[in-house]
Design a protein around this motif. Structure first.
Motif, PDB file in Angstrom:
ATOM      1  N   THR A 209     -37.210  69.633 149.828  1.00 30.53           N
ATOM      2  CA  THR A 209     -37.338  70.055 148.432  1.00 30.53           C
ATOM      3  C   THR A 209     -36.549  69.167 147.478  1.00 30.53           C
ATOM      4  OG1 THR A 209     -35.467  71.596 148.647  1.00 30.53           O
ATOM      5  CG2 THR A 209     -37.683  72.456 149.116  1.00 30.53           C
ATOM      6  N   GLY A 292     -37.443  75.148 146.699  1.00 32.97           N
ATOM      7  CA  GLY A 292     -38.832  74.802 146.433  1.00 32.97           C
ATOM      8  C   GLY A 292     -39.519  75.734 145.460  1.00 32.97           C
ATOM      9  N   ILE A 324     -42.129  66.816 145.702  1.00 32.39           N
ATOM     10  CA  ILE A 324     -40.975  67.667 145.991  1.00 32.39           C
ATOM     11  C   ILE A 324     -40.320  68.067 144.685  1.00 32.39           C
ATOM     12  CG2 ILE A 324     -40.610  66.615 148.249  1.00 32.39           C
ATOM     13  CD1 ILE A 324     -38.329  65.032 147.125  1.00 32.39           C
ATOM     14  N   THR A 325     -39.387  69.004 144.767  1.00 31.88           N
ATOM     15  CA  THR A 325     -38.791  69.573 143.558  1.00 31.88           C
ATOM     16  C   THR A 325     -37.952  68.569 142.780  1.00 31.88           C
ATOM     17  OG1 THR A 325     -38.714  71.730 144.632  1.00 31.88           O
ATOM     18  CG2 THR A 325     -37.338  71.436 142.685  1.00 31.88           C
TER      19      THR A 325
END
Length: 387
Positions: A209, A292, A324-325
């Motif tokens: 994440t 996430g 991804i974050t």
């Protein structure tokens, strides 16, 4: 237990949870992805002897055994450590405990007889006594890394016995009888690792994440310029090599990605309190993002997490590319890393700076003659070998 909520565990449960991530728990399943390692389990008496080395060295508390008994216990331990070191195919090794490394050794000039000399070499590398505070800190951190390089059991014991981090871990394990005993000395293949090339990757639900620059106190131009390629490389390596064999659903993975090289696993840390997250003071303000965007443990509620005040706003480069974050690295020297801040964090730097400045003035007055700064180490690739 690995699926339990680490943010709501009692003390004993949390200690047991943390122990699940000790290096000996995952190394054999992933040894081809990380540095060659040998593990030397130690008993409670040997841990007490190591703790007493620290107590006697720094005059802290009351030793639990006499000097003769301490020496006898350590004499019995050392052959096992020497045997383990001899099985690693490098001249020197990196010594640590199951729990943490002694990376605080080298913060003070008194920590090691070669600390100032090694730090001086590293300080010259970044520009000498007049280098920026951020670059001085890089020199100090490289010095701490060099001091963790050992060649035999005696050096390993002295290293562990000089560290407050390892002492704290030993004492915590010794007094916590509710947690199963599992302490070990870890000897790892020495690798010339620059902190600028280390990344902390957050894994939640088996997915990455966030990828974060590990050392958030320094600016590394090559990291900022290449973070896109590095992030893609780490994600590809995680997907193809690590994810299919990773024994944890939620964890923090530290990765070394040298310039023009391939990612290598450094270690795996617990997800949640007890593992620091770069660029933030705590998990609170970023926890939903680090999970996430999901309420994985069912304790975040419907409202968003409170935002933390960010004293470094505008200094960090953050992107949500790559699926991804978050990918976050420093894009400039952190404004709060002043000379005062650096000297408080690493007192070794002040006497080294003074000695380096005097040496530079001597050279300047020597009719143009040049010489290397006096040092007891030879430096290669950002790390020092102690001679």
């Amino acid at each position: 237990m690995e699926q339990s909520n680490p943010f709501e565990m009692d003390r004993v449960t949390h200690q047991r949870y943390m122990a699940l991530f000790d290096l000996e728990r995952w190394y054999h399943a992933l040894e081809d992805l990380t540095a060659q390692t040998r593990i030397v389990p130690i008993c409670r008496q040997e841990a007490e002897a190591l703790a007493d080395v620290y107590r006697r060295r720094w005059s802290v508390g009351q030793p639990s055994m006499g000097v003769e008994e301490q020496d006898r216990v350590l004499r019995d331990l050392m052959p096992r450590v020497d045997e383990a070191i001899g099985m690693i195919e490098t001249e020197c090794v990196f010594g640590r405990l199951s729990t943490r490394s002694p990376k605080d050794v080298g913060q003070n000039a008194e920590d090691h007889p070669d600390a100032v000399a090694i730090c001086m070499t590293e300080l010259v590398r970044v520009g000498g006594a007049m280098a920026s505070p951020s670059d001085q800190l890089k020199a100090g951190l490289r010095t701490s890394g060099a001091l963790m390089r050992v060649q035999n059991a005696n050096q390993t014991v002295q290293l562990l016995g000089a560290s407050e981090r390892t002492y704290t871990d030993l004492v915590r394990a010794l007094v916590d009888e509710d947690v199963e005993w599992s302490m070990a000395i870890i000897l790892r293949e020495w690798q010339d690792l620059d902190l600028g090339d280390e990344y902390r990757c957050v894994v939640c639900g088996g997915q990455v994440t966030a990828i974060l620059q590990y050392n958030d106190l320094c600016f590394y131009p090559h990291v900022y310029q290449s973070i896109g390629e590095v992030a893609e490389s780490i994600l590809g390596w995680y997907r193809d090599c690590l994810q299919p064999r990773l024994p944890y659903s939620h964890c923090i993975v530290d990765v070394w990605h040298p310039p023009n090289g391939q990612p290598r696993l450094i270690e795996i840390n617990p997800f949640g309190p007890g593992t620091g997250i770069p660029f933030t003071a705590s998990w609170g303000g970023l926890r939903r993002e680090l999970q996430g965007g999901k309420d994985v443990f069912g304790d975040l509620g419907s409202s968003s997490d409170p935002e933390l005040d960010d004293p470094h706003e505008g200094v960090w480069y953050t992107t949500q590319k790559f699926g991804i974050t978050m990918v976050r690295v420093a894009m400039a020297p952190p404004a709060h890393v002043t000379q005062e801040y650096v000297d408080a964090l690493m007192p070794l730097l002040a006497p080294t700076r003074h000695q380096c400045l005097g040496h530079q003035e001597t050279i300047a007055g020597a009719s143009g003659e040049s010489e290397e700064p006096p040092t007891s180490c030879k430096s290669e690739g950002g790390a020092c070998s102690i001679s």
